[in-house]
Design a protein around this motif. Structure first.
Motif, mmCIF file in Angstrom:
data_model
loop_
_atom_site.group_PDB
_atom_site.id
_atom_site.type_symbol
_atom_site.label_atom_id
_atom_site.label_comp_id
_atom_site.label_asym_id
_atom_site.label_seq_id
_atom_site.Cartn_x
_atom_site.Cartn_y
_atom_site.Cartn_z
ATOM 1 N N UNK A 77 50.814 5.456 -18.379
ATOM 2 C CA UNK A 77 49.372 5.198 -18.488
ATOM 3 C C UNK A 77 48.841 4.303 -17.373
ATOM 4 N N UNK A 78 49.697 3.959 -16.420
ATOM 5 C CA UNK A 78 49.226 3.130 -15.301
ATOM 6 C C UNK A 78 48.168 3.875 -14.498
ATOM 7 N N UNK A 79 47.188 3.152 -13.967
ATOM 8 C CA UNK A 79 46.213 3.801 -13.092
ATOM 9 C C UNK A 79 46.868 4.139 -11.754
ATOM 10 N N UNK A 80 46.273 5.056 -11.030
ATOM 11 C CA UNK A 80 46.773 5.364 -9.705
ATOM 12 C C UNK A 80 47.490 6.701 -9.611
ATOM 13 N N UNK A 81 47.864 7.264 -10.758
ATOM 14 C CA UNK A 81 48.498 8.581 -10.760
ATOM 15 C C UNK A 81 48.189 9.239 -12.098
ATOM 16 N N UNK A 82 47.715 10.462 -12.048
ATOM 17 C CA UNK A 82 47.387 11.154 -13.294
ATOM 18 C C UNK A 82 48.651 11.702 -13.967
ATOM 19 N N UNK A 83 48.501 12.153 -15.203
ATOM 20 C CA UNK A 83 49.647 12.642 -15.971
ATOM 21 C C UNK A 83 50.262 13.878 -15.329
ATOM 22 N N UNK A 84 49.442 14.715 -14.748
ATOM 23 C CA UNK A 84 49.946 15.924 -14.098
ATOM 24 C C UNK A 84 50.911 15.551 -12.977
ATOM 25 N N UNK A 85 50.487 14.617 -12.132
ATOM 26 C CA UNK A 85 51.334 14.167 -11.024
ATOM 27 C C UNK A 85 52.597 13.494 -11.534
ATOM 28 N N UNK A 86 52.462 12.671 -12.560
ATOM 29 C CA UNK A 86 53.642 12.019 -13.142
ATOM 30 C C UNK A 86 54.616 13.054 -13.692
ATOM 31 N N UNK A 87 54.077 14.095 -14.290
ATOM 32 C CA UNK A 87 54.914 15.146 -14.832
ATOM 33 C C UNK A 87 55.704 15.841 -13.717
ATOM 34 N N UNK A 88 55.046 16.157 -12.616
ATOM 35 C CA UNK A 88 55.712 16.799 -11.485
ATOM 36 C C UNK A 88 56.799 15.896 -10.896
ATOM 37 N N UNK A 106 60.681 17.938 -20.294
ATOM 38 C CA UNK A 106 59.556 17.722 -19.375
ATOM 39 C C UNK A 106 58.970 19.025 -18.842
ATOM 40 N N UNK A 107 59.742 20.102 -18.812
ATOM 41 C CA UNK A 107 59.153 21.403 -18.479
ATOM 42 C C UNK A 107 58.182 21.794 -19.585
ATOM 43 N N UNK A 108 58.591 21.609 -20.837
ATOM 44 C CA UNK A 108 57.671 21.891 -21.951
ATOM 45 C C UNK A 108 56.409 21.036 -21.825
ATOM 46 N N UNK A 109 56.595 19.772 -21.502
ATOM 47 C CA UNK A 109 55.457 18.876 -21.335
ATOM 48 C C UNK A 109 54.540 19.319 -20.215
#
Length: 157
Positions: A77-88, A106-109
């Motif tokens: 939840x840190x700012x600076x990177x969205x969940x999509x980028x964190x997932x990748x 994480x592929x499912x996620x």
């Protein structure tokens, strides 16, 4: 040139420096835990979240709490990177480390976040060229299993 924390504390402490603390109030432990549960549900669905928490809890309730609170409640939840980028980034790391079980989660996620199958495959190929063909093959095998599982589930609905 090495990064230096804004407070001048230097490289050694840079990674522990909380750049977000001035921008938002520090979360309480309980708030971080609740946010972690929300992030996990968003990625994995309620059943997936509950399964992961239960799995860790069977080994150690403290470990389960740490995973939810810190990994998903504070880091994701840190700012600076969205969940999509964190997932990748997470998938790339897990592929490179050849961590199949976690990669499948994480592929499912990633799919739940709307990341297309084609992009996941491209990530696996790209990482595989740097981390090695065996880890790429393992990653592609995991992805194929998850993609087929989801297709079968959607046909049964």
């Amino acid at each position: 040139m090495h990064p230096v924390a804004p407070d001048g504390s230097g490289v050694r402490n840079f990674f522990f420096y909380r750049t977000y603390s001035k921008e938002r109030k520090e979360m309480s432990t309980e708030d971080a835990y609740q946010r972690g549960l929300e992030v996990m549900e968003h990625l994995m669905g309620a059943a997936g979240r509950d399964g992961v928490v239960k799995w860790f809890d069977e080994f150690s309730p403290d470990l389960a709490r740490l995973v939810v609170e810190h990994t998903f409640g504070k880091v994701w939840t840190r700012p600076g990177m969205d969940m999509r980028s964190r997932s990748l980034v997470t998938m790339a790391t897990l592929v490179a480390l050849n961590r199949g079980a976690q990669l499948r989660v994480h592929i499912r996620g990633a799919l739940n976040l709307g990341i297309p199958e084609k992009e996941i495959v491209e990530l696996l190929v790209h990482v595989g060229l740097y981390a090695g063909l065996p880890v790429m093959a393992e990653g592609l095998t995991a992805a194929r299993e998850i993609f087929e599982e989801r297709r079968k589930a959607s046909m049964q609905k």
